[in-house]
Design an enzyme around this catalytic site. Sequence first.
Site, PDB file in Angstrom:
ATOM      1  CD  GLU A  29     -27.692   9.380  -1.419  1.00 50.38           C
ATOM      2  OE1 GLU A  29     -27.766  10.491  -1.021  1.00 50.38           O
ATOM      3  OE2 GLU A  29     -28.528   8.960  -2.509  1.00 50.38           O
ATOM      4  N   GLY A  44     -14.376  -8.028  -7.630  1.00 49.57           N
ATOM      5  CA  GLY A  44     -13.738  -7.849  -5.925  1.00 49.57           C
ATOM      6  C   GLY A  44     -14.464  -6.520  -5.730  1.00 49.57           C
ATOM      7  CB  SER A 100      -2.573   4.712   1.770  1.00 48.00           C
ATOM      8  OG  SER A 100      -3.425   4.237   0.685  1.00 48.00           O
ATOM      9  CB  SER A 103      -0.904  -0.118   1.256  1.00 44.50           C
ATOM     10  OG  SER A 103      -1.636   1.368   1.165  1.00 44.50           O
ATOM     11  CE  LYS A 134     -11.073  -0.672  -0.876  1.00 41.76           C
ATOM     12  NZ  LYS A 134     -11.095  -0.013  -1.847  1.00 41.76           N
ATOM     13  CG  ASP A 191     -12.487   2.979  -3.092  1.00 44.68           C
ATOM     14  OD1 ASP A 191     -11.088   3.709  -3.472  1.00 44.68           O
ATOM     15  OD2 ASP A 191     -12.717   2.083  -2.644  1.00 44.68           O
ATOM     16  CE1 TYR A 244      -2.712   1.631  -6.506  1.00 46.09           C
ATOM     17  CE2 TYR A 244      -0.273   2.320  -6.178  1.00 46.09           C
ATOM     18  CZ  TYR A 244      -1.604   1.710  -5.661  1.00 46.09           C
ATOM     19  OH  TYR A 244      -1.730   1.915  -4.287  1.00 46.09           O
TER      20      TYR A 244
HETATM   21  P1  ATR Z   1     -11.891  -9.607  -3.155  1.00 46.24           P
HETATM   22  O1  ATR Z   1     -12.571 -10.363  -4.196  1.00 46.24           O
HETATM   23  O2  ATR Z   1     -11.361 -10.145  -1.925  1.00 46.24           O
HETATM   24  O3  ATR Z   1     -12.379  -8.395  -3.166  1.00 46.24           O
HETATM   25  P2  ATR Z   1     -10.187  -8.405  -4.970  1.00 46.24           P
HETATM   26  O4  ATR Z   1      -8.512  -8.337  -5.274  1.00 46.24           O
HETATM   27  O5  ATR Z   1     -10.536  -7.190  -4.928  1.00 46.24           O
HETATM   28  O6  ATR Z   1     -10.497  -9.403  -4.041  1.00 46.24           O
HETATM   29  O7  ATR Z   1     -10.564  -9.245  -6.275  1.00 46.24           O
HETATM   30  C1  ATR Z   1      -9.998 -10.107  -7.042  1.00 46.24           C
HETATM   31  C2  ATR Z   1     -10.541 -10.314  -8.530  1.00 46.24           C
HETATM   32  O8  ATR Z   1      -9.769 -10.701  -9.450  1.00 46.24           O
HETATM   33  C3  ATR Z   1     -11.855 -11.327  -8.360  1.00 46.24           C
HETATM   34  O9  ATR Z   1     -12.664 -10.623  -9.362  1.00 46.24           O
HETATM   35  C4  ATR Z   1     -11.017 -12.691  -8.964  1.00 46.24           C
HETATM   36  O10 ATR Z   1     -11.871 -13.555  -9.700  1.00 46.24           O
HETATM   37  P3  ATR Z   1     -12.627 -14.518  -8.732  1.00 46.24           P
HETATM   38  O11 ATR Z   1     -13.888 -14.061  -8.101  1.00 46.24           O
HETATM   39  O12 ATR Z   1     -12.906 -15.733  -9.597  1.00 46.24           O
HETATM   40  O13 ATR Z   1     -11.496 -14.917  -7.594  1.00 46.24           O
HETATM   41  C5  ATR Z   1     -10.172 -11.919 -10.053  1.00 46.24           C
HETATM   42  N1  ATR Z   1      -9.084 -13.007 -10.207  1.00 46.24           N
HETATM   43  C6  ATR Z   1      -7.716 -13.300  -9.611  1.00 46.24           C
HETATM   44  N2  ATR Z   1      -7.240 -14.119  -9.771  1.00 46.24           N
HETATM   45  C7  ATR Z   1      -7.593 -14.448 -11.218  1.00 46.24           C
HETATM   46  C8  ATR Z   1      -7.152 -15.092 -12.198  1.00 46.24           C
HETATM   47  N3  ATR Z   1      -6.304 -15.874 -12.177  1.00 46.24           N
HETATM   48  N4  ATR Z   1      -8.110 -15.388 -13.538  1.00 46.24           N
HETATM   49  C9  ATR Z   1      -9.418 -14.353 -13.607  1.00 46.24           C
HETATM   50  N5  ATR Z   1      -9.736 -13.661 -12.631  1.00 46.24           N
HETATM   51  C10 ATR Z   1      -8.949 -13.578 -11.278  1.00 46.24           C
END
Ligand code: ATR
Length: 264
Positions: free
Chosen positions: A77, A127, A16, A14, A65, A101, A211
């Site tokens: 809201e 995610g 931040s 991070s 989150k 965000d 990023y």
């Molecule tokens: P969280 O799901 O805990 O909020 P995130 O980092 O915000 O975590 O989300 C990770 C995203 O990357 C998810 O949409 C994940 O897909 P899944 O829901 O199927 O896990 C996606 N992701 C991570 N690795 C991936 C991969 N190898 N192929 C396709 N999508 C992937």
Amino acid sequence: MKKYLVIGNPIEQSLSPKIHNFWIKQNKIKAIYEKKKIDKADIPSLILDIKKENLQGMNVTVPFKKLVIPYLDEMTECAEKTQSVNTVYKKQNKIIGDNTDIEGFERSLKDTNHDIKNKKIFILGAGGVVSSIILALKNLGAAEIILSNRTREKAENIKKIYSNLKILDWGEIPIFDIIVNATSLGLKKEDKIELNLTNSGQDKLFYDVIYNPDMTNFLMEGKKLGNKVKNGKMMFIYQAQLAFNIWHNILPKIDNETIDLFNS
Ligand code: ATR
């Protein structure tokens, strides 16, 4: 000395603390901002710290989150709408959750001068940040938002918030004007999204929420195919700026020096 935290897991990466401490110093505020790797079970005691004013505020990142919501007294809201909180603070004895965000993404997109009105947007991933991206796109007048996630069920869960979302199976590619990578694929330099985008045309916008690294394989491919590209750096900076404003009532400057923090 006021104290602020970003909580997440993992948290090492991070940036931040770097940006908040830069602005804290620039504005001569007596405060410190740190990062803390936590487990879900740590959330109640952190909220108590804010109640007791041992802690003045927190940023919340992956994967907390949504998980932080039950511990709050109130949500703004937009945090309520997205069911996602990235900024926590105390106001009139209540613990409030806000979400910067959404506006962060919105402002970064406005910077690209791409008109979003009536455009088709294709989002990869489901995610924690995706509900914020969708609300921002709706605010900007997007015509259609299409979502695809490796685990379809997670995309269907987001459809519970936004009923006119279109969900596609992972691997299906629709016609789009803008494609957003909101997966974590790309955090590692060698990560590749195994989707075939070669027939998607040109002059689209490829946006990656990541990023660091600043050019993911996703953006490199987008560029090679003749599209504009944008990484998540400005989204990150704007969400931090807006959180800083909530806590300190000062909108800090975003200039070359701020942006340079990310190049070292
Ligand atoms: P969280 O799901 O805990 O909020 P995130 O980092 O915000 O975590 O989300 C990770 C995203 O990357 C998810 O949409 C994940 O897909 P899944 O829901 O199927 O896990 C996606 N992701 C991570 N690795 C991936 C991969 N190898 N192929 C396709 N999508 C992937």
